[in-house]
Design a protein around this motif. Structure first.
Motif, PDB file in Angstrom:
ATOM      1  N   ARG A 118     -54.767  30.506  17.451  1.00  0.00           N
ATOM      2  CA  ARG A 118     -55.541  31.600  16.872  1.00  0.00           C
ATOM      3  C   ARG A 118     -56.321  32.339  17.951  1.00  0.00           C
ATOM      4  O   ARG A 118     -56.422  33.573  17.923  1.00  0.00           O
ATOM      5  CB  ARG A 118     -56.491  31.055  15.807  1.00  0.00           C
ATOM      6  N   ASP A 119     -56.883  31.594  18.910  1.00  0.00           N
ATOM      7  CA  ASP A 119     -57.585  32.238  20.032  1.00  0.00           C
ATOM      8  C   ASP A 119     -56.633  33.133  20.821  1.00  0.00           C
ATOM      9  O   ASP A 119     -56.986  34.253  21.210  1.00  0.00           O
ATOM     10  CB  ASP A 119     -58.165  31.187  20.975  1.00  0.00           C
ATOM     11  N   ILE A 164     -47.881  25.250  26.321  1.00  0.00           N
ATOM     12  CA  ILE A 164     -46.902  26.334  26.169  1.00  0.00           C
ATOM     13  C   ILE A 164     -46.678  26.659  24.698  1.00  0.00           C
ATOM     14  O   ILE A 164     -46.659  27.838  24.298  1.00  0.00           O
ATOM     15  CB  ILE A 164     -45.578  25.921  26.851  1.00  0.00           C
ATOM     16  N   GLU A 165     -46.546  25.629  23.865  1.00  0.00           N
ATOM     17  CA  GLU A 165     -46.310  25.859  22.441  1.00  0.00           C
ATOM     18  C   GLU A 165     -47.504  26.548  21.795  1.00  0.00           C
ATOM     19  O   GLU A 165     -47.346  27.457  20.979  1.00  0.00           O
ATOM     20  CB  GLU A 165     -46.013  24.525  21.758  1.00  0.00           C
ATOM     21  N   ASP A 188     -47.160  30.195  20.091  1.00  0.00           N
ATOM     22  CA  ASP A 188     -47.428  30.308  18.651  1.00  0.00           C
ATOM     23  C   ASP A 188     -48.347  31.493  18.351  1.00  0.00           C
ATOM     24  O   ASP A 188     -48.332  32.024  17.238  1.00  0.00           O
ATOM     25  CB  ASP A 188     -48.072  29.023  18.123  1.00  0.00           C
ATOM     26  N   GLY A 189     -49.131  31.905  19.340  1.00  0.00           N
ATOM     27  CA  GLY A 189     -50.016  33.051  19.152  1.00  0.00           C
ATOM     28  C   GLY A 189     -49.573  34.293  19.897  1.00  0.00           C
ATOM     29  O   GLY A 189     -50.366  35.213  20.109  1.00  0.00           O
ATOM     30  N   PRO A 207     -36.950  37.449  19.664  1.00  0.00           N
ATOM     31  CA  PRO A 207     -36.347  38.009  20.890  1.00  0.00           C
ATOM     32  C   PRO A 207     -37.347  38.562  21.890  1.00  0.00           C
ATOM     33  O   PRO A 207     -37.013  38.729  23.065  1.00  0.00           O
ATOM     34  CB  PRO A 207     -35.430  39.126  20.347  1.00  0.00           C
ATOM     35  N   HIS A 208     -38.584  38.823  21.454  1.00  0.00           N
ATOM     36  CA  HIS A 208     -39.571  39.343  22.404  1.00  0.00           C
ATOM     37  C   HIS A 208     -40.079  38.235  23.325  1.00  0.00           C
ATOM     38  O   HIS A 208     -40.690  38.521  24.356  1.00  0.00           O
ATOM     39  CB  HIS A 208     -40.744  39.981  21.667  1.00  0.00           C
ATOM     40  N   ILE A 209     -39.817  36.961  22.983  1.00  0.00           N
ATOM     41  CA  ILE A 209     -40.167  35.842  23.869  1.00  0.00           C
ATOM     42  C   ILE A 209     -38.939  35.515  24.705  1.00  0.00           C
ATOM     43  O   ILE A 209     -37.912  35.074  24.193  1.00  0.00           O
ATOM     44  CB  ILE A 209     -40.628  34.613  23.064  1.00  0.00           C
ATOM     45  N   ARG A 210     -39.045  35.734  26.001  1.00  0.00           N
ATOM     46  CA  ARG A 210     -37.903  35.568  26.904  1.00  0.00           C
ATOM     47  C   ARG A 210     -38.159  34.446  27.901  1.00  0.00           C
ATOM     48  O   ARG A 210     -39.163  34.450  28.609  1.00  0.00           O
ATOM     49  CB  ARG A 210     -37.632  36.878  27.660  1.00  0.00           C
TER      50      ARG A 210
END
Length: 370
Positions: free
Chosen positions: A311-312, A207-208, A212-213, A241-244
């Motif tokens: 990065r992928d 998940i992290e 992160d990407g 805020p775009h990550i909910r």
């Protein structure tokens, strides 16, 4: 046949993959004329004694004790099963039940265990727990009459590690083809303009790495965050805020619609076998980006995209267009219809049960003739 299913928190599903699997398998076997009992935790939200014709037995589960409570719950389930006369006991997983495997009523019932994934590889566990899980895996193999592997990778592992054959039976899914645009709109989402991740909040689900990407487009995360890792994820991305984080959602229609209308669906599971949520994403006509490992590749094949690091993920978000990849989505749907329908999986389990019971009867007849 008289069949029991142990190893889940109970049905209907309010928790995860094994519970979802136990729900559709048990209901379908009852519809086929068999008697099925599923063991449930005493605090399960569904407190009736039956569900869709399936008999439910609620056993004490002291969840306030955390992991220790799971061992007590599994012991209560096995103790109850010893008093019954099941033809087959299907054990889903072994993490906290294999220490009680010697108590399974193997003289009265045939015990077959779905070995799940490589539990000892889960990074959420400290080294001591991982060592215990290796022992638990060995105990489960030893105290089961038969084994089920949900992927060829797990099947090969059991053959090479323990010199024991397991029957390969994956999970199933139903093709979702009745989308309702009101579902994403209810969450303030524009169809096909958001990314989606559905998973338990555990490190090995990457998940992290995925977040992160994640880029700048709306990104939904569905999964219960009321554990240490989940709380850390919410805190880390609170400034984005775009990550909910929407917590756990267990309404299958809602999940199917959110998958269907996503731009990219991310599947980060890395240590399991055939993961039910990956099949459901394929059946929901999502365009899938999966963690690059043998288990996911065995299911998805070349019908999606893969990542190894953040990065992928970032690159795929920038370069992959859903409108140009419809052939991947169509291929996933065809794969579900050919290999992973619920009806096919249920039939495979029933054939497995019938064959192991016939084998036992044959052994008894041979012993009697002597």
């Amino acid at each position: 046949m008289n069949i029991a299913i142990i190893g889940t928190r109970g049905i209907p599903n309010y928790y995860g993959g094994f519970e979802q699997f136990a729900a559709y398998l048990s209901a379908a076997m009852v519809a086929s004329g068999h008697q099925v009992t599923v063991y449930c935790a005493h605090h399960h939200p569904w407190q009736q004694s039956t569900w869709k014709g399936v008999q439910l037995v609620h056993c004490y589960d002291p969840r306030v004790l955390g992991t220790a409570g799971q061992f007590i719950y599994d012991l209560q389930c096995i103790r109850h099963a010893r008093r019954c006369h099941y033809d087959v006991i299907l054990q889903l997983g072994y993490t906290s039940s294999s220490v009680w495997g010697w108590l399974l009523p193997r003289r009265k019932s045939v015990v077959t265990t779905n070995m799940d994934g490589l539990e000892w590889k889960r990074s959420k566990y400290p080294a001591l727990v991982q060592r215990f899980l290796r022992v638990a895996e060995r105990l489960a193999v030893r105290t089961s009459d038969h084994l089920v592997a949900d992927s060829p990778g797990i099947q090969n592992y059991l053959r090479n590690k323990y010199d024991k054959e397991a029957v390969f039976i994956p999970y199933g899914a139903s093709v979702f083809d009745q989308p309702d645009v009101r579902v994403p709109e209810k969450y303030g989402l524009v169809p096909f303009q958001y990314h989606l991740l559905i998973a338990r909040m555990e490190p090995e689900n990457n998940i992290e790495t995925i977040l992160d990407g994640a880029g700048e487009r709306p990104f939904l995360v569905i999964g219960d965050t009321h554990n240490k890792f989940g709380r850390r994820m919410k805190a880390k991305y609170a400034h984005q805020p775009h990550i909910r984080f929407l917590e756990g959602i267990y309404d299958q229609q809602v999940l199917n619609n959110l998958r269907y209308f996503s731009r990219l669906y991310f599947h980060g599971h890395s240590v399991g076998g055939t993961n039910p949520s990956l099949l459901e994403a394929m059946a929901s006509q999502a365009l899938i980006v999966a963690h690059n490992n043998i288990f996911n590749r065995a299911v998805l094949g070349e019908n999606g995209f893969y990542f190894r690091n953040a990065r992928d993920v970032e690159t795929l978000i920038k370069t992959v267009s859903r409108t140009e990849e419809q052939h991947h989505i169509d291929a996933c749907v065809a794969r579900i219809q050919e290999q992973y329908t619920h009806a096919r999986i249920v039939q495979q389990y029933l054939q497995h049960f019938e064959s192991i019971l016939a084998a036992r009867r044959g052994v008894k007849l041979l012993s009697f003739s002597r």
